[in-house]
Design a protein around this motif. Structure first.
Motif, PDB file in Angstrom:
ATOM      1  N   ASP A 142       0.832  -1.196   0.000  1.00 40.03           N
ATOM      2  CA  ASP A 142       0.000   0.000   0.000  1.00 40.03           C
ATOM      3  C   ASP A 142       0.872   1.253   0.000  1.00 40.03           C
ATOM      4  N   ALA A 175       5.361   4.249  -1.951  1.00 39.32           N
ATOM      5  CA  ALA A 175       4.924   5.460  -2.655  1.00 39.32           C
ATOM      6  C   ALA A 175       5.967   5.895  -3.665  1.00 39.32           C
ATOM      7  N   LYS A 177       0.066   4.222   0.340  1.00 40.21           N
ATOM      8  CA  LYS A 177      -0.363   5.222   1.323  1.00 40.21           C
ATOM      9  C   LYS A 177       0.167   4.872   2.704  1.00 40.21           C
ATOM     10  N   TYR A 225       0.382  10.329  -2.228  1.00 33.41           N
ATOM     11  CA  TYR A 225       0.392   9.262  -1.218  1.00 33.41           C
ATOM     12  C   TYR A 225       0.799   9.799   0.148  1.00 33.41           C
ATOM     13  N   GLU A 226       1.783  10.705   0.173  1.00 27.88           N
ATOM     14  CA  GLU A 226       2.191  11.343   1.427  1.00 27.88           C
ATOM     15  C   GLU A 226       2.356  12.823   1.123  1.00 27.88           C
TER      16      GLU A 226
END
Lengths: 280, 245
Positions: A105, A113, A107, A268-269
């Motif tokens: 994932d 990411a 995220k 994502y971040e």
């Protein structure tokens, strides 16, 4: 009441009281254990074990990523499962060709990411030795461990007892991950537990992140090795715009190492950047 | 650390033999074990008090809803949740009649007992909360007497909870102690230039909440708490004890 209706799950009045197979498939006996199931009952698609899919319908069902040790399943990143049936952080497990993979994932993982954003090289591949600073409970570390494989090594370091506790449970059976509890800003304290590594990965939110990163690169990274820095700009200085912090960090890093790649990790971040450096 | 020292570390690790994996795990396990101290446990205790407040409120609200079908007058006559719960339990134990009600329905033994069970749960949660509070007061007095004298046991424990450990709290400047618990407002102020917060958890301190100048009181109290925390954690030396008089 003698004629109380009897409730038998799986039957309905409409079916005349006969039990219904809601997912009737020809020639397939579905076992209750999802990982014992034969993957493809006439459908050439990977079998996911959880609902609510976010598949990219145009992506191939399965492909190896250009980065060794990483795979792509329906457009989502994955690594090959090391411990059958284990979901470390609630990630989805997928079976393809009788091999189990863990979806990665982006995220939840900064390395994930960065890969998703198209980072060109990271230095982590099968049989690599990695020093992972800021391993926390082992979310990303588990994927790194699967990338480097049984013959690779991951030294997983974190400072906090609470997360090390969770990490110990996660890596109990992952024999290529070696836990270290220590302060990354004091490399001499854990030097006796580390060997020269191919990659230093750092995901620690501190004001002096880049300084700690460079210290560890100088102390533990092989010449020509890769350094991966997940930079949280808000930890360095909350009042400055992220781009200013990224520029500032770039200049600091350039004094000691060669910057090979760089990605900003949105969406994502937010306010995070990812530097890939090479030790001279 | 300078470059030479770091390069020396690299030289050192190049030729060393690593321990077995079991030793890594046993080392970390020992470190985790050693990290447990009185403040780590007090932090859990005070957080459980905060949880208990939420939980008791939630269960009590439901109990009232339920009970008011049987005796709304009784429920409305007692403001506090714990008081009502205790009253219902007492009446059940002594097998006494419920207070008079015009609106309430007559429930069967079983139906009433289901409500009494809820009341017992609330009374039990309230009792556990009191026990935990007594535990906090005792340990805070024992391990951080000066700090507790100023802050009070529960507010003091909440401050430790915000800081994480007593050691970290003792390292903090007074301005940070003043704003522990107001992180959302603080970072909003730093990021966007909004007006800064004046207090965090300290607002719960009676001296601050009853003051006519809350911000000033919070600041002054935080100043003193910073000193007291350092005294309690690091110890007061012989020399300064004499100078205090």
């Amino acid at each position: 009441m003698s004629d109380t209706p009897k409730f038998v799950p799986g039957t309905s009045r409409r079916s005349g009281g006969k039990s219904q197979n809601f997912r009737k498939r020809a020639n397939t006996k579905r076992s209750s254990n999802k990982f014992e199931r034969k993957s493809f009952s006439g459908r050439d698609k990977p079998s996911f074990n959880r609902g609510n899919r976010h598949d990219d319908k145009r992506a191939p069902n399965f492909a190896e990523h250009r980065l060794k040790g990483v795979y792509q399943i329906k457009g989502q990143l994955a690594t090959k499962q090391a411990i059958k049936g284990q979901s470390v952080y609630g990630e989805r497990l997928v079976k393809w060709d009788d091999v189990e993979y863990r979806l990665w994932d982006p995220k939840r993982s900064k390395l994930g990411a960065a890969i998703k954003k198209g980072i060109s090289q990271i230095g982590i591949k099968p049989e690599s030795k990695v020093l992972y600073l800021g391993c926390s409970t082992g979310t990303t570390v588990s994927h790194v461990g699967e990338m480097v494989g049984e013959n690779g090594t991951v030294f997983a370091l974190d400072h906090a007892p609470r997360v090390m506790r969770d990490l110990l449970f996660t890596i109990e059976k992952r024999k290529n991950i070696f836990p270290i509890m220590g302060d990354a800003s004091k490399p001499q304290a854990y030097a006796e537990l580390v060997e020269p590594v191919d990659v230093v990965f750092m995901d620690i939110s501190q004001r002096n992140q880049s300084e700690i990163f460079l210290k560890n690169c100088m102390a533990f990274l092989k010449p020509g090795g890769f350094g991966l820095l997940a930079l949280k700009s808000r930890s360095v200085d909350i009042s400055k715009p992220p781009k200013v912090i990224y520029e500032q960090t770039r200049k600091e890093l350039e004094k000691h190492v060669t910057i090979v790649d760089y990605k900003e990790l949105d969406p994502y971040e937010i306010d995070h950047a990812f530097f890939v450096v090479k030790k001279k | 650390m300078n470059t030479a020292q770091l390069e020396q570390i690299y030289a050192q690790i190049t030729s060393q033999k690593l321990p077995k994996r079991e030793e890594y795990i046993s080392r970390v396990s020992t470190q985790i074990q050693k990290s447990v101290s009185w403040d780590v446990l007090i932090v859990q205790a005070v957080r459980s008090i905060e949880d208990a407040d939420v939980a008791i409120n939630m269960v009590a609200k439901r109990m009232r809803e339920w009970y008011e079908w049987e005796n709304p007058e009784h429920s409305r006559s007692i403001d506090g949740h714990e008081g009502l719960a205790k009253s219902i339990v007492e009446l059940a134990e002594k097998n006494q009649e419920l207070p008079q009600t015009i609106m309430g329905a007559k429930l069967s033994e079983q139906q009433h007992q289901a409500i009494v069970d809820q009341a017992k749960l609330i009374a039990q949660m309230a009792q556990t909360r009191e026990n935990t509070k007594a535990y906090i007061e005792s340990e805070m007095q024992k391990f951080a007497p000066k700090f507790t004298e100023l802050a009070g046991a529960v507010v003091g424990a909440k401050l430790i909870s915000c800081a994480g450990t007593m050691r970290h709290l003792a390292t903090l400047p007074a301005s940070t102690i003043q704003l522990l618990g107001a992180e959302k407002a603080l970072f909003r102020h730093l990021k966007t230039g909004a007006r800064p917060p004046k207090y965090g958890i300290l607002y719960q301190h009676p001296d601050v909440s009853k003051s006519a100048q809350k911000g000033k009181t919070a600041r002054q109290l935080a100043n003193k708490l910073a000193i007291a925390a350092k005294q309690d954690y690091f110890g007061v030396s012989q020399k300064s004890e004499g100078e205090e008089q």
